[in-house]
Design a protein around this motif. Structure first.
Motif: not given
Ligand SMILES: [Zn+2]
Length: 426
Positions: A313-331
């Motif tokens: 709501k305050r307009g902070i620049r969010h980017v996606i991604g992060g901590d992919y590469g684990f067995a439960w969140s593959r690249h």
């Protein structure tokens, strides 16, 4: 100069406008023209790609990449591989990201100091397929905090540089700069995976953070911080950290500080890890929702929802991604974050897609005069054609075969539009 004309696609330009049908001319590595009708740009001398029925969008940026992580289940998986095998693994992951529409990867941290650097150099030289890469460093942490896995009786080291005091920090950051890293990673707060320093604690001192920022900036590099605690996040914002990760805990003052810094900082909530644990997706690897409950993950997820909804709501620049590469969140599944941004933080599908494209482009070009992340005249030509509508269902982006055209820096890396059109006609 190499010219490519993509005609008739529905264009999501990531400027905030509604998608429109039109043509896009790419000359060299740059978008030269975008029209809001088709057939206006002469086709002579162009490689023409028929985008009819396809959704065009800018290439995506993974904002917290661990290129050297592949189906990791424990820190042993980061330590054990010899550097030679680990380099090949890192190169494989870079290709997987590009195959899934990520034309940029902002390195968070890597398991060995030069893995991101070596692969970045090969990709930039055009000898290996991969996204634009900003190479992450090793994690820099302090004694007893996240990443310090040694014990008095067992000197085995974790995959981090452990420093104590500003002078040791200065030396560690200089080492990372010397070895070619673009981004320096600090472990500022605690973490639920390290019981001695839970997420709300802040083992790294302000003086250490400030030294890291001043040193990195003096080399023209940027600083990423792992920070979940209020104290850690406030210290990062005061010290001038460039990219903040996680940031679950906040109070009024922290939110105000974010807002004051909103034209300077980028934030990746990295919610996928908690989502996977709470939904038992990590259970086959022993990390059940029940164990996650003991670790306090559901409460952290609640804090994440509160904080990042407010930051949106305050307009902070969010980017996606992060901590992919684990067995439960593959690249390759990194774009799940687009759906998570809608589900947890109240983004519209279009604004979540802009976090993946426009905000990522702003992040990647922070230190250059180039423009990236929108389909606009003058921008670097990272362009995707999707067989499907990610605004209706972002999970289409998870399927590599639905990304029918992938262009990076004006070069067509993949073009299967013909296959998609034949399928549609059949
Ligand atoms: Zn991470």
């Amino acid at each position: 100069m190499n010219k490519t004309l993509i005609v008739g696609a529905k264009i999501f330009d990531a400027t905030g406008d509604r998608p429109f049908e039109g043509d896009v001319l790419v000359e060299g590595n740059r978008i030269r023209a975008v029209t809001r009708a088709t057939g206006q740009i002469p086709q002579a001398g162009c490689q023409v790609i028929d985008g009819k029925g396809m959704f065009m969008m800018p290439g995506m940026t993974e904002g917290h990449a661990h290129l050297s992580f592949e189906t990791v289940t424990s820190t042993e998986d980061l330590i054990t591989p010899p550097p030679e095998e680990h380099t090949l693994l890192t190169a494989r992951v870079a290709k997987v990201l590009l195959d899934h529409g990520f034309t940029s990867a902002w390195g968070a941290s890597e398991a060995k100091l030069r893995l991101g650097v070596a692969v970045r150099n090969e990709v930039n030289a055009g000898r290996l397929p991969g996204p634009r890469i900003r190479a992450g460093s090793l994690e820099i942490s302090v004694t007893g905090a996240m990443g310090d896995e040694s014990k008095l009786h067992n000197p085995r080291q974790g995959p981090s540089i452990i420093v104590d005091g500003p002078e040791e920090m200065r030396k560690a950051v200089r080492l990372c700069c010397r070895e070619g890293c673009d981004n320096i990673k600090l472990d500022v707060s605690g973490d639920p995976f390290y019981p001695n320093t839970p997420a709300h604690t802040t083992p790294m001192s302000f003086d250490e953070i400030l030294m890291a920022v001043e040193t990195a900036h003096s080399y023209g590099r940027r600083v990423n911080a792992h920070t979940r605690s209020i104290g850690g996040t406030q210290a990062c914002l005061r010290a001038g950290v460039d990219v903040l990760y996680h940031c679950e805990y906040s109070d009024q003052r922290t939110l105000d500080m974010f807002e004051e810094a909103k034209d300077r900082v980028f934030v990746a909530p990295t919610v996928s890890l908690f989502h996977s644990i709470v939904n038992n997706e990590a259970a086959p690897n022993g990390l059940t929702a029940e164990i996650g409950g003991y670790m306090g993950i559901p409460a952290l997820l609640e804090e994440s929802i509160k904080t990042h909804t407010e930051l949106r709501k305050r307009g902070i620049r969010h980017v996606i991604g992060g901590d992919y590469g684990f067995a439960w969140s593959r690249h390759g599944t990194n774009s799940r974050d687009i759906g998570f941004f809608v589900q947890y933080y109240g983004y519209t599908p279009a604004d979540a897609l802009r976090c993946a494209t426009r905000n990522g482009g702003l992040l990647m070009t922070m230190d250059s005069n180039e423009k990236l992340g929108e389909i606009k005249e003058g921008y670097l030509a990272d362009v995707l054609l999707v067989d499907g509508d990610p605004l209706a269902d972002s999970s289409v982006l998870l399927k590599a075969d639905r990304l029918v055209m992938i262009m990076k820096d004006g070069q067509v890396y993949k073009n299967a539009t013909g296959v998609a059109q034949r399928r549609a006609a059949a």
